[in-house]
Enzyme design. Structure first.
Site, PDB file in Angstrom:
ATOM      1  N   CYS A   1       0.952  -1.386   0.051  1.00  0.00           N
ATOM      2  CA  CYS A   1       0.202   0.110   0.160  1.00  0.00           C
ATOM      3  C   CYS A   1       1.396   1.270  -0.439  1.00  0.00           C
ATOM      4  CB  CYS A   1      -0.690  -0.371   1.138  1.00  0.00           C
ATOM      5  SG  CYS A   1      -2.830   0.290   0.378  1.00  0.00           S
ATOM      6  N   PHE A   2       1.575   2.149  -1.104  1.00  0.00           N
ATOM      7  CA  PHE A   2       2.133   2.866  -1.486  1.00  0.00           C
ATOM      8  C   PHE A   2       2.317   2.981  -2.218  1.00  0.00           C
ATOM      9  CE2 PHE A   2       6.528   2.597  -1.584  1.00  0.00           C
ATOM     10  CZ  PHE A   2       6.832   1.306  -0.843  1.00  0.00           C
TER      11      PHE A   2
END
Ligand code: PLP
Length: 447
Positions: free
Chosen positions: A358-359
């Protein structure tokens, strides 16, 4: 298939067998690492053959490159020793069955307890700094050590192309600098006062260092050993630990540079190393394992954003940490495969290959020309046998993937051994602070 290299064909055989045998599965295990033990045997053989048989050489595998105990045990069976840089790696080397006198302990931060343990076991120790030497003096309290003890010197010959990997710079954190004012004199006195200091250690860096620079670093260490022995009028220094650091070619399947080429450079810069007057330790890591391992992951989804196709796969920062955070220094090849593992041959299309984390920066490659990936396809990351899947990063609670060792040749004869099971995504802490696999009774989890 004629356009595949032998190595690519081998990876494809392994991949197909892994899919057939259910080790890779889009639902149950969408990511796994593979270590090709046949390749490992060939690489270790090439290393052994590169040094003249007349010399006494211990090739100690740098455990940090791939610290999975069954892999270490395989390297032991091929006649290697083991270089460890922490107490944890020492545990793993012992668990893999290395006898203590074939283990080399190189940490720059050895605690008193670690030194006591290493000295008690008879593990070879390379002292990093003056304070560590005093600590060893205190522990030994006048007794001679069972361990071989050396001093790590920094030849200060300069850095390579990756600053974080260069250990022979003017201000590197490792070893005793040879060129600083007063340093050589201090070192000579240390050897004079400690007749059991019998080795000199150097390691110029890891990936990105030119062979001439590495060989110059070794030459400085050998010259320093000669200086100690001249100064003392006896052959007190009996061995040179030349470290590791042979760079790996991440651009193709060609194995380059070879150990033979490095030995040619060493002969040119440090002929005394081959005089027969010194035992030798080497500490190669990346060059032994990198090209003998790969990562495979399924593509979960694909999309097009701002005109750019993106494939979202299950391999990202958790297994290719350096590549994701530092893509220019650590580019990886990627190959595209159909859901059964066969190489895709469609016209290449520029696309981003993303990981699951999640980046936004979790990308294995940007704008890479590959056959257009589709959901259910598999991507392979070659050259990831060292410092990649064996060194996972726990961001986002992404679990460590399963790793399999591969034996056997030919499509039908490939056998897999699980060397690391996939991690349980959630291991709740137990009351004593250790972690244990979740169980339905621990009251913390799971409906
Ligand atoms: C990391 C390291 C090695 C291994 O380097 P590779 O590039 O993997 O060959 C060897 N010796 C020391 C002291 C190291 O820090």
């Amino acid at each position: 298939m004629t356009d595949l290299t032998e190595a690519a064909e081998r990876r494809q055989h392994i991949l197909r067998a892994a899919v057939r045998q259910g080790l890779l599965d889009p639902e149950r295990s969408a990511l796994a690492g593979f270590v090709d033990l046949e390749g490992v045997a060939e690489t270790v053989d090439a290393l052994h053959r590169a040094f003249p048989g007349s010399l006494c050489v211990l090739h100690a595998f740098a455990a940090k490159a791939n610290s999975l105990v069954p892999v270490l045990a395989e390297l032991r069976r091929h006649g290697m020793g083991c270089e460890v840089a922490t107490g944890g790696e020492l545990d793993r080397a012992l668990a893999a069955g290395f006898p203590p006198d074939r283990i080399v302990f190189d940490s720059p931060a050895k605690t008193r307890a670690e030194l006591e343990r290493a000295l008690g076991l008879g593990v070879t120790i390379n002292v990093d700094n003056f304070q560590e030497l005093s600590r060893i003096d205190e522990i030994l309290a006048g007794r001679p050590p069972r361990s071989r003890v050396g001093v790590r010197v920094n030849s200060q010959v300069g850095g390579g192309t990756i600053a974080a990997m260069s250990t022979a710079t003017q201000t590197s954190k490792f070893g005793v600098p040879l060129a600083d004012p007063g340093s050589r004199e201090w070192l000579l006195r240390a050897f004079e006062d400690h007749p059991w200091l019998t080795w000199v250690h150097t390691h110029a860096g890891s990936q990105g260092c030119p062979l001439d620079l590495m060989a110059q670093g070794v030459a400085q260490a050998v010259e320093f050993a000669e200086e100690v022995n001249r100064h003392l009028g006896r052959r007190q220094v009996v061995g040179i630990d030349i470290g590791g650091g042979l760079p790996v070619n991440f651009a193709s399947d060609e194995v380059s540079p070879s150990y033979d080429t490095y030995v040619d450079h060493l002969r040119e810069h440090a002929p005394a190393l081959f005089s027969g007057g010194y035992e030798i330790i080497t500490e190669f890591g990346r060059s032994i394992l990198a090209k003998n391992g790969f990562t495979a992951a399924y593509v979960e989804y694909t999309k097009s954003v701002g005109g750019r196709p993106i494939a979202i796969t299950h391999a990202g920062v958790q297994v290719a940490t350096r590549t994701v955070f530092h893509p220019d220094a650590w580019p990886l090849r990627i190959t595209a495969h159909d859901p059964r593992g066969g190489a895709k041959h469609d016209r290449p299309v520029r696309q981003d290959i993303a990981g699951p984390a999640c980046f936004a920066g979790d990308l294995l490659a940007r704008d890479r020309a590959l056959p257009l990936l589709e959901p259910g396809d598999i991507v392979v990351l070659p050259d990831t046998g060292a410092y990649y899947f064996s060194t996972p990063f726990h961001y986002n609670s992404l679990p460590e993937p399963a790793v399999y060792a591969v034996r056997g040749r030919g499509d039908g004869q490939i056998r897999f051994e699980l060397v690391r099971p996939a991690q349980d995504p959630y291991e709740p802490p137990t009351p004593d602070g250790r972690t244990a696999p979740a169980s339905p009774r621990d009251g913390l989890v799971r409906p």
